[in-house]
Every structure is written in structure tokens, then in C-alpha cells.
Design a protein around this motif. Structure first.
Motif, PDB file in Angstrom:
ATOM      1  N   PHE A  81      -5.289 -15.361   1.711  1.00 49.57           N
ATOM      2  CA  PHE A  81      -5.310 -14.739   3.032  1.00 49.57           C
ATOM      3  C   PHE A  81      -4.194 -13.710   3.099  1.00 49.57           C
ATOM      4  CE2 PHE A  81      -7.670 -18.562   3.336  1.00 49.57           C
ATOM      5  CZ  PHE A  81      -8.571 -18.418   4.372  1.00 49.57           C
ATOM      6  N   VAL A  82      -4.578 -12.431   3.122  1.00 48.32           N
ATOM      7  CA  VAL A  82      -3.620 -11.327   3.072  1.00 48.32           C
ATOM      8  C   VAL A  82      -3.860 -10.395   4.259  1.00 48.32           C
ATOM      9  CG1 VAL A  82      -3.535 -11.469   0.555  1.00 48.32           C
ATOM     10  CG2 VAL A  82      -5.104  -9.850   1.633  1.00 48.32           C
ATOM     11  N   GLY A  83      -2.967  -9.421   4.424  1.00 46.35           N
ATOM     12  CA  GLY A  83      -3.145  -8.417   5.469  1.00 46.35           C
ATOM     13  C   GLY A  83      -3.232  -9.056   6.849  1.00 46.35           C
ATOM     14  N   ASP A  84      -4.244  -8.667   7.619  1.00 44.34           N
ATOM     15  CA  ASP A  84      -4.422  -9.196   8.970  1.00 44.34           C
ATOM     16  C   ASP A  84      -4.728 -10.687   8.979  1.00 44.34           C
ATOM     17  OD1 ASP A  84      -4.008  -6.660   9.909  1.00 44.34           O
ATOM     18  OD2 ASP A  84      -6.124  -6.185  10.214  1.00 44.34           O
ATOM     19  N   GLN A  85      -5.227 -11.219   7.846  1.00 40.25           N
ATOM     20  CA  GLN A  85      -5.570 -12.640   7.770  1.00 40.25           C
ATOM     21  C   GLN A  85      -4.406 -13.509   7.293  1.00 40.25           C
ATOM     22  OE1 GLN A  85      -8.156 -14.109   8.896  1.00 40.25           O
ATOM     23  NE2 GLN A  85      -9.426 -12.330   9.381  1.00 40.25           N
ATOM     24  N   CYS A  86      -3.316 -12.879   6.891  1.00 42.24           N
ATOM     25  CA  CYS A  86      -2.167 -13.652   6.415  1.00 42.24           C
ATOM     26  C   CYS A  86      -1.664 -14.558   7.540  1.00 42.24           C
ATOM     27  CB  CYS A  86      -1.058 -12.713   5.954  1.00 42.24           C
ATOM     28  SG  CYS A  86       0.399 -13.573   5.315  1.00 42.24           S
ATOM     29  N   GLY A  87      -1.453 -15.813   7.209  1.00 40.40           N
ATOM     30  CA  GLY A  87      -1.026 -16.787   8.198  1.00 40.40           C
ATOM     31  C   GLY A  87      -2.159 -17.630   8.752  1.00 40.40           C
ATOM     32  N   ASP A 118       7.060 -13.433   3.034  1.00 38.51           N
ATOM     33  CA  ASP A 118       6.239 -14.580   3.443  1.00 38.51           C
ATOM     34  C   ASP A 118       6.948 -15.376   4.528  1.00 38.51           C
ATOM     35  OD1 ASP A 118       3.877 -14.431   1.692  1.00 38.51           O
ATOM     36  OD2 ASP A 118       5.375 -14.584   0.101  1.00 38.51           O
ATOM     37  N   LYS A 119       6.226 -15.660   5.605  1.00 32.25           N
ATOM     38  CA  LYS A 119       6.800 -16.309   6.777  1.00 32.25           C
ATOM     39  C   LYS A 119       6.913 -17.818   6.567  1.00 32.25           C
ATOM     40  CE  LYS A 119       6.094 -16.743  11.767  1.00 32.25           C
ATOM     41  NZ  LYS A 119       5.206 -16.380  12.904  1.00 32.25           N
ATOM     42  N   GLU A 120       8.056 -18.363   6.949  1.00 31.74           N
ATOM     43  CA  GLU A 120       8.263 -19.802   6.857  1.00 31.74           C
ATOM     44  C   GLU A 120       7.176 -20.548   7.626  1.00 31.74           C
ATOM     45  OE1 GLU A 120      11.693 -23.161   7.942  1.00 31.74           O
ATOM     46  OE2 GLU A 120      11.960 -21.050   8.494  1.00 31.74           O
ATOM     47  N   GLY A 121       6.606 -21.568   6.986  1.00 36.78           N
ATOM     48  CA  GLY A 121       5.577 -22.375   7.632  1.00 36.78           C
ATOM     49  C   GLY A 121       4.158 -21.961   7.316  1.00 36.78           C
ATOM     50  N   THR A 122       3.975 -20.761   6.739  1.00 42.84           N
ATOM     51  CA  THR A 122       2.634 -20.395   6.302  1.00 42.84           C
ATOM     52  C   THR A 122       2.343 -21.085   4.976  1.00 42.84           C
ATOM     53  OG1 THR A 122       3.472 -18.358   5.259  1.00 42.84           O
ATOM     54  CG2 THR A 122       2.675 -18.200   7.537  1.00 42.84           C
ATOM     55  N   VAL A 123       1.123 -20.985   4.512  1.00 41.53           N
ATOM     56  CA  VAL A 123       0.680 -21.797   3.373  1.00 41.53           C
ATOM     57  C   VAL A 123       1.039 -21.150   2.037  1.00 41.53           C
ATOM     58  CG1 VAL A 123      -1.321 -22.785   2.198  1.00 41.53           C
ATOM     59  CG2 VAL A 123      -1.189 -22.848   4.690  1.00 41.53           C
ATOM     60  N   MET A 124       1.896 -21.841   1.294  1.00 41.68           N
ATOM     61  CA  MET A 124       2.206 -21.407  -0.072  1.00 41.68           C
ATOM     62  C   MET A 124       1.070 -21.789  -1.013  1.00 41.68           C
ATOM     63  SD  MET A 124       5.352 -22.632  -2.548  1.00 41.68           S
ATOM     64  CE  MET A 124       6.621 -21.887  -1.523  1.00 41.68           C
ATOM     65  N   ASP A 139      -1.603 -18.276   1.793  1.00 44.98           N
ATOM     66  CA  ASP A 139      -1.252 -17.042   2.492  1.00 44.98           C
ATOM     67  C   ASP A 139      -0.363 -16.205   1.591  1.00 44.98           C
ATOM     68  OD1 ASP A 139      -2.342 -17.437   5.221  1.00 44.98           O
ATOM     69  OD2 ASP A 139      -0.907 -19.093   5.343  1.00 44.98           O
ATOM     70  N   SER A 140      -0.442 -14.884   1.741  1.00 46.16           N
ATOM     71  CA  SER A 140       0.494 -14.005   1.036  1.00 46.16           C
ATOM     72  C   SER A 140       0.756 -12.774   1.884  1.00 46.16           C
ATOM     73  CB  SER A 140      -0.051 -13.585  -0.331  1.00 46.16           C
ATOM     74  OG  SER A 140       0.854 -12.689  -0.963  1.00 46.16           O
ATOM     75  N   ALA A 141       2.037 -12.558   2.219  1.00 45.52           N
ATOM     76  CA  ALA A 141       2.438 -11.380   2.988  1.00 45.52           C
ATOM     77  C   ALA A 141       2.889 -10.246   2.077  1.00 45.52           C
ATOM     78  CB  ALA A 141       3.565 -11.758   3.951  1.00 45.52           C
ATOM     79  N   GLN A 142       2.742 -10.450   0.784  1.00 47.41           N
ATOM     80  CA  GLN A 142       3.063  -9.366  -0.153  1.00 47.41           C
ATOM     81  C   GLN A 142       2.081  -8.208   0.055  1.00 47.41           C
ATOM     82  OE1 GLN A 142       5.720  -9.610  -2.209  1.00 47.41           O
ATOM     83  NE2 GLN A 142       6.180 -11.727  -1.651  1.00 47.41           N
ATOM     84  N   ALA A 143       2.425  -7.064  -0.494  1.00 48.51           N
ATOM     85  CA  ALA A 143       1.548  -5.892  -0.388  1.00 48.51           C
ATOM     86  C   ALA A 143       0.406  -6.028  -1.389  1.00 48.51           C
ATOM     87  CB  ALA A 143       2.345  -4.612  -0.653  1.00 48.51           C
ATOM     88  N   ASP A 185     -17.667 -15.133   8.225  1.00 47.85           N
ATOM     89  CA  ASP A 185     -17.002 -15.972   9.209  1.00 47.85           C
ATOM     90  C   ASP A 185     -15.840 -15.229   9.873  1.00 47.85           C
ATOM     91  OD1 ASP A 185     -14.670 -16.218   7.613  1.00 47.85           O
ATOM     92  OD2 ASP A 185     -15.352 -18.069   6.685  1.00 47.85           O
ATOM     93  N   LYS A 186     -15.136 -15.897  10.774  1.00 47.55           N
ATOM     94  CA  LYS A 186     -14.087 -15.246  11.558  1.00 47.55           C
ATOM     95  C   LYS A 186     -12.850 -14.894  10.740  1.00 47.55           C
ATOM     96  CE  LYS A 186     -12.491 -19.775  13.268  1.00 47.55           C
ATOM     97  NZ  LYS A 186     -12.273 -20.583  14.509  1.00 47.55           N
ATOM     98  N   PHE A 187     -12.794 -15.374   9.513  1.00 46.58           N
ATOM     99  CA  PHE A 187     -11.683 -15.047   8.627  1.00 46.58           C
ATOM    100  C   PHE A 187     -12.048 -13.938   7.630  1.00 46.58           C
ATOM    101  CE2 PHE A 187     -11.451 -19.548   9.810  1.00 46.58           C
ATOM    102  CZ  PHE A 187     -10.265 -19.528  10.540  1.00 46.58           C
ATOM    103  N   GLY A 188     -13.283 -13.460   7.697  1.00 45.77           N
ATOM    104  CA  GLY A 188     -13.730 -12.404   6.795  1.00 45.77           C
ATOM    105  C   GLY A 188     -14.365 -12.884   5.518  1.00 45.77           C
ATOM    106  N   VAL A 189     -14.481 -14.213   5.330  1.00 47.15           N
ATOM    107  CA  VAL A 189     -15.085 -14.775   4.120  1.00 47.15           C
ATOM    108  C   VAL A 189     -16.605 -14.732   4.249  1.00 47.15           C
ATOM    109  CG1 VAL A 189     -15.262 -16.807   2.633  1.00 47.15           C
ATOM    110  CG2 VAL A 189     -13.088 -16.274   3.782  1.00 47.15           C
ATOM    111  N   SER A 190     -17.286 -14.280   3.197  1.00 44.37           N
ATOM    112  CA  SER A 190     -18.745 -14.185   3.201  1.00 44.37           C
ATOM    113  C   SER A 190     -19.373 -15.446   2.611  1.00 44.37           C
ATOM    114  CB  SER A 190     -19.204 -12.963   2.396  1.00 44.37           C
ATOM    115  OG  SER A 190     -18.812 -11.766   3.039  1.00 44.37           O
TER     116      SER A 190
END
Length: 239
Positions: A81-87, A118-124, A139-143, A185-190
């Protein structure tokens, strides 16, 4: 995600060494003509791990598994989960487990406080089981220059129309993306929501029956199984 579990190499003199050797062998084949996303090395979460994109642009995470953990399949799809879906990884996992029968969460490991993006508490890292299939998620907040799209979809084989309707109603969040049983779905997964009977028609049908069923299928948004069966049965088996 490819698990190399020493338990699978129990017949060798040194199962851990055998698992590591096999991991390196697969890595060397995948990296040929591809590119390294994370170097194969020792990390806090594994004695041997690497992330590679092969020459077909498919990404693979190879990991030496702790044999003391609960067994997992050798290969399982991994959702990042990256970009807008991160977290949103944990929310997605809990949502999927609420929709699919016989589902459970294996484990969820969160990011600690870190100087990185990467924000504390998100999924490693997390893994979860939907019916008889295991998945990984993080989750990944990397570019990253990628996100979920229709290039990869997950197939749900359904027994009947009622089961197809259930999954579509529960999971489809983008009506304009619906086509031939495909949903987003609402997370963008097909996902592809398809009846097992359709596969049987396409395998045992005559050329004429297959063509007729295909022509009826292509305009459909959500699959109408009765309509496909009617077309199949009305076409001549010898065509």
C-alpha cells in the motif's frame, strides 16, 4: 513473497544452509536481466532477504523463513500500500477477512518510531488467510513509481450466482471499473469474480459454443451465469 523454510529441507544435513542455497539460486535467476529493489542481505526481520524485479517487471521478495514460526505456503501474493493508499494496509486486511469465510490474520507487525518517511503504527509486515489462500501486506511511504492497477488481479472462483453477487456487492467500490466480472475495491485492488461453470464451458465447449459464450460475456459488467448457460446450451455442440 517466496518463503524459503528450512523445514522444507529437512532431509538435508543442514536444512538452514540448504534453504539459503536455494534462495540464492532463485535470486540469481530472477535478477538476470532484472533490477535489485533491496539487496539480498541480512536484515532485522530475516537472516536472508532480497527484493528483485525480474526482466518481465514482476517483483519478488525472497525471504529465509524462521522454521520456528507457523508454516506458510512457499509463494503468496504480497500487497504493498503506497501513495494515497499508504497507511490503509491494516484496514484492508480486516475488511477482506470480514468478507471472506474461514479467514484469519496471521500476524501484524507495525513500524516503530523511525526517522524515515514510514509512519509509526502503520504496517511493516502482515500476513492473512482468505479461505485457503495466504497473502502478505505492508505499507510503504517511500517514493514508489507504482500502485495497484488492473495489471494484477485476484481471481475468486464462485460456485453460483448468489456467491458472485455476494462478493460483488461487498467489494466493488468503483462501478465504472466493472467489466466481465472484474471489479475494483475501495483500496484500488482489482478482483475477478467468476463462476467455476464458465471455466468448464470454455474447456469442454465446441468452438461455436465458446465463441457464443465469449460474445455474450464481453458486454457484461457483472457476469450473468444463467444467460451464459443459456447461450452455451443453445449453441450446437458440434459447431
Amino acid at each position: 513473497m517466496v518463503n524459503f523454510d528450512p523445514l522444507f529441507f529437512g532431509a538435508s544435513d543442514d536444512p538452514a544452509a540448504a534453504a539459503r542455497e536455494k534462495l540464492d539460486e532463485v535470486w540469481n535467476k530472477l535478477v538476470e536481466g532484472g533490477s535489485v529493489l533491496m539487496p539480498i542481505d541480512q536484515y532485522p526481520f530475516s537472516q536472508r532477504y532480497g527484493w528483485v524485479m525480474d526482466r518481465f517487471s514482476v517483483s519478488w521478495q525472497l525471504i529465509l523463513t524462521n522454521p520456528e514460526g507457523e508454516p506458510r505456503p512457499s509463494i503468496l501474493p504480497s500487497l504493498m500500500f503506497v501513495g494515497d493508499q499508504c497507511g490503509n494496509a491494516e484496514e484492508a486486511i480486516r475488511f477482506y477477512c470480514s468478507v471472506f469465510p474461514d479467514s484469519r490474520i496471521g500476524g501484524i507487525h507495525h513500524y516503530p518510531e523511525t526517522p524515515g518517511p514510514d509512519k509509526e503504527g502503520t504496517v511493516m509486515f502482515a500476513d492473512f488467510q482468505l479461505s485457503d489462500s495466504w497473502f502478505a501486506a505492508m505499507d510503504s511511504a517511500q517514493a514508489h513509481q507504482f500502485g495497484f492497477n488492473e495489471a494484477v488481479s485476484l481471481l475468486i472462483n464462485c460456485e453460483d450466482q448468489a456467491e458472485m453477487d455476494y462478493f460483488t456487492q461487498q467489494m466493488s467500490a468503483v462501478p465504472e471499473a466493472e467489466q466481465c466480472g472484474w471489479i475494483k475495491d475501495k483500496f484500488g485492488v482489482s478482483w475477478q469474480i467468476s463462476p467455476i461453470a464458465l471455466e468448464e464451458m470454455l474447456i469442454r465447449g465446441s468452438r461455436g459454443q465458446i465463441d457464443r459464450v465469449s460474445q455474450a460475456l464481453f458486454p457484461m459488467k457483472r457476469i450473468d451465469l444463467a444467460a451464459l448457460e443459456e447461450v452455451f446450451n443453445s449453441a450446437k455442440a458440434g459447431d
